[in-house]
Design a protein around this motif. Structure first.
Motif, short mmCIF file in Angstrom:
data_model
loop_
_atom_site.label_atom_id
_atom_site.label_comp_id
_atom_site.label_asym_id
_atom_site.label_seq_id
_atom_site.Cartn_x
_atom_site.Cartn_y
_atom_site.Cartn_z
N LEU A 1 40.71 18.30 40.75
CA LEU A 1 39.51 19.06 41.09
C LEU A 1 39.91 20.07 42.15
CD1 LEU A 1 38.52 16.29 39.90
CD2 LEU A 1 36.44 16.67 41.19
N VAL A 2 39.95 21.34 41.77
CA VAL A 2 40.47 22.39 42.63
C VAL A 2 39.33 23.27 43.12
CG1 VAL A 2 42.07 24.33 42.78
CG2 VAL A 2 42.56 22.46 41.23
N GLN A 3 39.29 23.48 44.41
CA GLN A 3 38.34 24.42 44.99
C GLN A 3 39.04 25.78 45.06
OE1 GLN A 3 37.19 23.44 49.00
NE2 GLN A 3 35.16 24.26 48.69
N ARG A 4 38.47 26.80 44.42
CA ARG A 4 39.07 28.13 44.37
C ARG A 4 38.37 29.07 45.34
NH1 ARG A 4 43.75 27.03 41.87
NH2 ARG A 4 43.52 26.43 39.73
N GLN A 5 39.15 29.87 46.04
CA GLN A 5 38.59 30.87 46.94
C GLN A 5 38.26 32.13 46.16
OE1 GLN A 5 41.26 31.62 50.18
NE2 GLN A 5 41.48 29.46 50.68
N PRO A 6 37.08 32.70 46.35
CA PRO A 6 36.74 33.94 45.63
C PRO A 6 37.75 35.04 45.94
CG PRO A 6 34.81 33.03 46.71
CD PRO A 6 35.99 32.23 47.18
N GLY A 7 38.21 35.69 44.90
CA GLY A 7 39.19 36.75 45.07
C GLY A 7 40.61 36.26 45.24
N ASP B 1 44.29 33.26 42.11
CA ASP B 1 45.69 33.18 41.71
C ASP B 1 46.51 32.25 42.59
OD1 ASP B 1 45.25 34.96 43.85
OD2 ASP B 1 47.14 36.00 43.46
N LEU B 2 45.96 31.80 43.71
CA LEU B 2 46.68 30.88 44.59
C LEU B 2 46.83 29.52 43.92
CD1 LEU B 2 45.19 31.57 48.14
CD2 LEU B 2 47.37 32.32 47.22
N ILE B 3 48.05 29.02 43.91
CA ILE B 3 48.32 27.71 43.31
C ILE B 3 48.96 26.84 44.39
CG2 ILE B 3 49.61 26.48 41.53
CD1 ILE B 3 49.44 28.98 39.83
N SER B 4 48.37 25.68 44.62
CA SER B 4 48.85 24.79 45.66
C SER B 4 50.15 24.11 45.23
CB SER B 4 47.80 23.72 45.96
OG SER B 4 47.73 22.81 44.88
N PRO B 5 50.91 23.58 46.18
CA PRO B 5 52.12 22.80 45.83
C PRO B 5 51.80 21.61 44.92
CG PRO B 5 52.17 23.37 48.14
CD PRO B 5 50.81 23.78 47.63
N THR B 6 50.66 20.96 45.13
CA THR B 6 50.28 19.83 44.27
C THR B 6 50.05 20.30 42.84
OG1 THR B 6 49.27 18.67 46.13
CG2 THR B 6 48.58 17.99 43.93
N GLU B 7 49.36 21.41 42.68
CA GLU B 7 49.11 21.95 41.35
C GLU B 7 50.42 22.39 40.67
OE1 GLU B 7 46.26 25.35 39.30
OE2 GLU B 7 45.97 24.83 41.41
N GLN B 8 51.32 22.99 41.43
CA GLN B 8 52.62 23.39 40.90
C GLN B 8 53.40 22.16 40.42
OE1 GLN B 8 54.58 25.57 43.99
NE2 GLN B 8 53.22 27.34 43.81
N TRP B 9 53.36 21.08 41.23
CA TRP B 9 54.09 19.86 40.87
C TRP B 9 53.49 19.24 39.60
CZ3 TRP B 9 52.88 14.66 40.48
CH2 TRP B 9 53.97 13.81 40.34
#
Length: 130
Positions: A83-89, A92-100
């Motif tokens: 469950l990812v909280q995305r910042q408006p605008g 495209d930011l991807i966290s290290p956890t999501e990358q893993w």
């Protein structure tokens, strides 16, 4: 007179923010995870400190803190619901956890919600990165 005018403008700006600014859809995100998860699945929060909204809306899959444990030793017995909280605008930011998770699990689906996203992963033992 000025104080009353300033107060009125401030009140109108606050009301506009409450009405017109899109909010994080924790209710919809949690409801989707609850409807589609199976026993043995786990949930991962990104950022990991968002425990209050998922507790409030009654997330069923237990929350795992894989951002904290050694990721190389982590293996889920079921699917993983990120469950990812995305910042408006800044979607495209991807966290290290999501990358893993992208490198070690197969993405089954990604479902967008207002200012949120659910990423549903499963373990494919043939493609697991070491």
């Amino acid at each position: 007179l000025w104080a009353g005018l300033l107060l009125s403008v401030s009140l109108l700006a606050s009301l506009a923010g409450l009405i017109f600014v899109e909010k994080d859809d924790w209710r919809g995100t949690v409801a989707y995870a609850n409807q589609n998860s199976q026993p043995g699945d786990v949930a991962v929060l990104e950022p990991f400190f968002n425990t209050k909204p998922v507790a409030y809306y009654g997330l069923i899959p237990p929350v795992e803190a894989i951002a904290i444990v050694k990721k190389s030793e982590y293996v889920s017995q079921g699917d993983i619901w990120l469950l990812v909280q995305r910042q408006p605008g800044r979607e495209d930011l991807i966290s290290p956890t999501e990358q893993w998770l992208d490198a070690n699990y197969q993405l089954r689906e990604a479902v967008p919600f207002p200012r949120m996203e659910i990423r549903h992963y499963y373990l494919d033992t043939d493609t697991r990165a070491e």
